[in-house]
Design a protein around this motif. Structure first.
Motif, PDB file in Angstrom:
ATOM      1  N   GLY A 305     -12.989   0.492  47.768  1.00 34.57           N
ATOM      2  CA  GLY A 305     -14.495   0.710  47.377  1.00 34.57           C
ATOM      3  C   GLY A 305     -15.005   0.864  45.889  1.00 34.57           C
ATOM      4  N   THR A 306     -14.035   0.835  45.117  1.00 36.94           N
ATOM      5  CA  THR A 306     -14.042   0.874  43.679  1.00 36.94           C
ATOM      6  C   THR A 306     -13.975  -0.253  42.838  1.00 36.94           C
ATOM      7  N   LEU A 307     -14.663  -0.333  41.799  1.00 39.77           N
ATOM      8  CA  LEU A 307     -14.648  -1.505  40.678  1.00 39.77           C
ATOM      9  C   LEU A 307     -13.135  -1.820  40.366  1.00 39.77           C
ATOM     10  N   LEU A 308     -12.233  -0.565  40.041  1.00 46.98           N
ATOM     11  CA  LEU A 308     -11.171  -0.751  39.574  1.00 46.98           C
ATOM     12  C   LEU A 308     -10.172  -1.378  40.506  1.00 46.98           C
ATOM     13  N   LEU A 309     -10.311  -1.339  41.773  1.00 46.58           N
ATOM     14  CA  LEU A 309      -9.319  -2.072  42.890  1.00 46.58           C
ATOM     15  C   LEU A 309      -9.582  -3.487  42.450  1.00 46.58           C
ATOM     16  N   GLU A 310     -10.939  -4.109  42.379  1.00 50.17           N
ATOM     17  CA  GLU A 310     -10.985  -5.533  42.090  1.00 50.17           C
ATOM     18  C   GLU A 310     -10.280  -6.023  40.790  1.00 50.17           C
ATOM     19  N   GLU A 311     -10.407  -5.078  39.716  1.00 49.99           N
ATOM     20  CA  GLU A 311      -9.952  -5.421  38.313  1.00 49.99           C
ATOM     21  C   GLU A 311      -8.405  -5.625  38.402  1.00 49.99           C
ATOM     22  N   ILE A 312      -7.677  -4.688  38.981  1.00 48.53           N
ATOM     23  CA  ILE A 312      -6.462  -4.587  39.098  1.00 48.53           C
ATOM     24  C   ILE A 312      -5.901  -5.747  39.940  1.00 48.53           C
ATOM     25  N   ILE A 313      -6.500  -6.172  41.198  1.00 46.02           N
ATOM     26  CA  ILE A 313      -6.159  -7.129  41.800  1.00 46.02           C
ATOM     27  C   ILE A 313      -6.120  -8.465  41.235  1.00 46.02           C
ATOM     28  N   GLU A 314      -7.304  -8.662  40.393  1.00 48.53           N
ATOM     29  CA  GLU A 314      -7.280  -9.918  39.746  1.00 48.53           C
ATOM     30  C   GLU A 314      -6.455 -10.093  38.592  1.00 48.53           C
ATOM     31  N   ALA A 315      -6.005  -8.829  38.199  1.00 40.50           N
ATOM     32  CA  ALA A 315      -5.138  -8.977  36.842  1.00 40.50           C
ATOM     33  C   ALA A 315      -3.769  -9.401  37.430  1.00 40.50           C
ATOM     34  N   LYS A 316      -3.383  -8.878  38.509  1.00 42.32           N
ATOM     35  CA  LYS A 316      -2.182  -9.277  39.045  1.00 42.32           C
ATOM     36  C   LYS A 316      -1.921 -10.430  39.520  1.00 42.32           C
ATOM     37  N   ARG A 488      -5.684  14.370  49.510  1.00 43.17           N
ATOM     38  CA  ARG A 488      -4.356  14.296  50.143  1.00 43.17           C
ATOM     39  C   ARG A 488      -3.145  14.941  49.123  1.00 43.17           C
ATOM     40  N   LYS A 489      -2.161  15.389  49.766  1.00 42.75           N
ATOM     41  CA  LYS A 489      -1.204  15.949  48.797  1.00 42.75           C
ATOM     42  C   LYS A 489      -0.189  14.679  48.305  1.00 42.75           C
ATOM     43  N   SER A 490      -0.058  14.474  47.013  1.00 43.76           N
ATOM     44  CA  SER A 490       0.684  13.654  46.585  1.00 43.76           C
ATOM     45  C   SER A 490       1.138  13.844  45.163  1.00 43.76           C
ATOM     46  N   ASN A 491       2.629  13.741  44.724  1.00 47.10           N
ATOM     47  CA  ASN A 491       3.006  13.806  43.494  1.00 47.10           C
ATOM     48  C   ASN A 491       3.095  12.748  42.708  1.00 47.10           C
ATOM     49  N   SER A 492       2.616  11.536  43.271  1.00 48.95           N
ATOM     50  CA  SER A 492       2.949  10.256  42.807  1.00 48.95           C
ATOM     51  C   SER A 492       1.725  10.020  41.358  1.00 48.95           C
ATOM     52  N   TRP A 493       2.147   9.490  40.420  1.00 47.87           N
ATOM     53  CA  TRP A 493       1.439   9.553  39.240  1.00 47.87           C
ATOM     54  C   TRP A 493       0.436   8.395  39.501  1.00 47.87           C
ATOM     55  N   ASP A 494       0.567   7.548  40.569  1.00 49.47           N
ATOM     56  CA  ASP A 494      -0.375   6.453  40.417  1.00 49.47           C
ATOM     57  C   ASP A 494      -1.536   6.996  41.376  1.00 49.47           C
ATOM     58  N   VAL A 495      -1.208   7.636  42.717  1.00 47.19           N
ATOM     59  CA  VAL A 495      -2.333   8.221  43.400  1.00 47.19           C
ATOM     60  C   VAL A 495      -3.174   9.054  42.772  1.00 47.19           C
ATOM     61  N   LYS A 496      -2.629  10.023  41.820  1.00 47.46           N
ATOM     62  CA  LYS A 496      -3.123  10.996  40.828  1.00 47.46           C
ATOM     63  C   LYS A 496      -4.237  10.370  40.130  1.00 47.46           C
ATOM     64  N   LEU A 497      -3.903   9.303  39.479  1.00 49.69           N
ATOM     65  CA  LEU A 497      -4.656   8.745  38.534  1.00 49.69           C
ATOM     66  C   LEU A 497      -6.010   7.781  39.347  1.00 49.69           C
ATOM     67  N   ALA A 498      -5.572   7.350  40.527  1.00 54.03           N
ATOM     68  CA  ALA A 498      -6.271   6.598  41.107  1.00 54.03           C
ATOM     69  C   ALA A 498      -7.524   7.472  41.772  1.00 54.03           C
ATOM     70  N   MET A 499      -7.163   8.827  42.094  1.00 51.50           N
ATOM     71  CA  MET A 499      -7.921  10.069  42.504  1.00 51.50           C
ATOM     72  C   MET A 499      -8.868  10.462  41.542  1.00 51.50           C
ATOM     73  N   GLU A 500      -8.277  10.367  40.311  1.00 54.66           N
ATOM     74  CA  GLU A 500      -9.285  10.870  38.858  1.00 54.66           C
ATOM     75  C   GLU A 500     -10.319   9.934  38.725  1.00 54.66           C
ATOM     76  N   TYR A 501      -9.643   8.788  38.912  1.00 47.08           N
ATOM     77  CA  TYR A 501     -10.642   7.377  38.630  1.00 47.08           C
ATOM     78  C   TYR A 501     -11.920   7.664  39.542  1.00 47.08           C
ATOM     79  N   LYS A 502     -11.566   7.987  40.854  1.00 47.55           N
ATOM     80  CA  LYS A 502     -12.652   7.564  41.659  1.00 47.55           C
ATOM     81  C   LYS A 502     -13.430   8.888  41.751  1.00 47.55           C
ATOM     82  N   ASP A 503     -13.065   9.715  41.313  1.00 47.31           N
ATOM     83  CA  ASP A 503     -14.055  10.878  41.137  1.00 47.31           C
ATOM     84  C   ASP A 503     -14.954  10.688  39.883  1.00 47.31           C
ATOM     85  N   ILE A 504     -14.509  10.141  38.891  1.00 47.67           N
ATOM     86  CA  ILE A 504     -15.247   9.697  37.758  1.00 47.67           C
ATOM     87  C   ILE A 504     -16.555   8.633  38.616  1.00 47.67           C
TER      88      ILE A 504
END
Length: 543
Positions: A305-316, A488-504
């Motif tokens: 649901g975020t703009l970042l998801l599309e950006e990452i998918i297109e880049a990859k 959700r509880k997660s120690n994964s760096w990418d999940v934490k970063l994704a959650m921080e971005y989603k909050d923004i």
């Protein structure tokens, strides 16, 4: 990273003139400026021309130095605007609906800026204010050499006032540096020693910083204008190295291949070369850069649901297509030059992340612009409030790159530079972090075409536009879910970063929705006023 202005370019719009009786400072907006017309209008709206003289005899008393500095800043701020966004900083999220000068296009622009550092000072952005102050400081330094003796005391006072303003401005945006002492920096220190053997000059040391990973720390107090780091071009990794390699005769025959792709392929192999001149540098690179390009499935799901998801998918998708089209064929046709074990998809992605996150645009002495890896400079982290703003232009006298500070950096403080004017989604995708503070470049512009129409009808259309925008972003808010769903509880760096971005994203969308409601209320009140005025006019006419 694209910041290759030098001092000559940066201050070319501010000049010094003199006569027998006085010394004056000329603030000139060059006609070659790509934003000349916009800046010209902004200058005129503030009562200035494109060429303005500030006479020192008007400020002969020491208590007037701050007033003089403020007058100079008003002009310098506009001259040094380098982004259209710089001119629209708001103290709170706002929605602005405007027409172009012909009335043919309705523009809806949403800006999310920073609260001013001082309630008594208006400025366009952090970067612009520091640019303006440093340009004035440079002008004063030059003027002191040529100005009449009777005016040098005024320049000295003005010089001190400018430095004081830079110090005050920097103090209000200073970020805390917390060193992580229990992590080894042996590889990083090896790179520094290697650099010093190759004529690198630095006033920085490397350390692990809480929340930032590796960072460059001031080894001594750095004053405005000090060179924090100087890198000789002899250790800069650029496309010239490909030209000297055994893979160039093969790569040059490939239609459409860029020099950036060539040097990327070269670096994938060179990192395994124990005899390489850059062996120590490659050994000190991270095994994983942890950018958005390496996000796992859990982080991708968080971004739904975020703009970042599309950006990452297109880049990859783009990188995977590039790899599939180029690399397997090279390995099959020339396995001796392109060993398959060095050119897997994982290695290719690692190299892409290396060049995205560490590559810098360098302006060479011949005027060419090339993407390079600059050993040691890669330890400098990005900030919205950087110490170093301009770098990447080769000093032809020393054949080196110099990283000068534009504001003081104290001993033990992390020294930051600016990677460029990027949104948080771009910084996550290609660099793997979210900067501290409110990012000015998280901006949402929208343009809607509408015919030239009378005021009342135009207001009715504006209300309809605002309702459409409101509906769009309320749906977007529903799509990205609420905070509780992401707890959700997660120690994964990418999940934490994704959650921080989603909050923004939630905060930005919430601000848009609030601004839309405020805009609807304003337009509705104005529409009622127009209707009332029209009704009064009709009654007067009937009488």
């Amino acid at each position: 990273m694209e910041n290759h202005k030098d001092c000559e370019e940066l201050y070319s719009s501010v000049k010094m003139t003199e006569n027998d009786e006085d010394c004056s400072l000329l603030f000139e907006l060059p006609e070659s400026d790509p934003l000349f017309e916009k800046k010209k209008k902004l200058l005129q709206s503030n009562g200035f021309g494109t060429k303005e003289l500030v006479y020192l005899n008007s400020y002969s008393c020491s208590h007037s130095k701050n007033a003089m500095l403020e007058e100079m800043l008003k002009r310098a701020r506009i001259i040094h605007l380098d982004e259209e966004n710089d001119g629209y900083i708001q103290t709170v999220p706002t929605l602005q609906v405007t027409d172009d000068e012909n009335g043919a296009e309705l523009q809806v622009e949403l800006y999310f800026g920073e609260v001013p550092v001082s309630p008594y000072v208006e400025f366009y952005s952090y970067r612009n204010e520091l640019e303006a102050l440093n340009s004035i400081l440079s002008l004063i330094d030059v003027s002191r050499l040529h100005c009449p003796l009777t005016r040098r005391d005024v320049l000295q006072e003005l010089h001190k006032a400018t430095l004081d303003r830079i110090q005050e401005f920097g103090d209000k945006s200073r970020l805390e540096t917390r060193i992580v002492e229990d992590l080894s920096i042996e590889k990083e220190e090896c790179v520094l020693r290697w650099g010093e053997r190759n004529d690198v000059r630095t006033k920085l040391k490397i350390a692990y910083v809480e929340g930032a990973g590796r960072g460059a720390i001031a080894a001594e107090d750095l004053k405005v204008g000090d060179v924090a780091l100087e890198i000789p071009m002899s250790i800069v990794i650029s496309e010239e190295l490909v030209l000297e390699s055994d893979m160039y005769p093969i790569l040059e025959k490939i239609d459409g291949i860029s020099s950036e792709t060539m040097i990327l392929l070269w670096s994938m192999k060179e990192k395994h070369n124990s005899n390489s001149k850059f062996n120590i540098y490659f050994n000190a690179l991270l095994e994983a850069f942890n950018t958005g390009l390496s996000f796992g499935i859990d982080a991708i799901m968080v971004l739904d649901g975020t703009l970042l998801l599309e950006e990452i998918i297109e880049a990859k998708k783009h990188l995977q297509a590039q790899y599939d089209e180029l690399v397997p064929a090279l390995c099959n046709d020339h396995p001796d030059i392109f060993p398959p074990e060095f050119y897997t998809w994982e290695q290719f992605l690692w190299a892409c992340e290396l060049w995205y996150s560490n590559g810098m645009k360098v302006m060479f002495s011949d005027g060419t612009l090339k993407t390079c890896l600059i050993p040691i400079a890669g330890f400098l982290n990005h900030s919205l409030y950087p110490h170093i703003m301009h770098y990447g232009k080769v000093d032809s006298k020393t054949n080196s790159l110099k990283f000068c500070v534009s504001k003081p950096c104290n001993t033990g403080e992390q020294c930051y530079l600016s990677y460029g004017n990027f949104s948080c989604s771009h910084l996550i995708t290609f660099y793997g972090f979210i900067p501290q503070g409110d990012n000015l470049y998280d901006v949402i512009p929208m343009e809607i075409d509408t015919p030239q129409i009378p005021t009342q009808a135009k207001l009715e259309i504006e209300m309809e536009v605002l309702r459409d925008i409101l509906s769009t972003y309320e749906s977007m808010m529903e799509n990205i879910g609420n905070t509780e769903q992401d707890n959700r509880k997660s120690n994964s760096w990418d999940v934490k970063l994704a959650m921080e971005y989603k909050d923004i994203q939630r905060r930005i969308i919430s601000s848009i929705i609030t601004s839309c409601y405020s805009g609807l209320n304003t337009v509705e009140n104005e529409l009622h006023r127009c209707v009332a005025v029209a009704g009064t006019g009709a009654e007067t006419g009937s009488e």
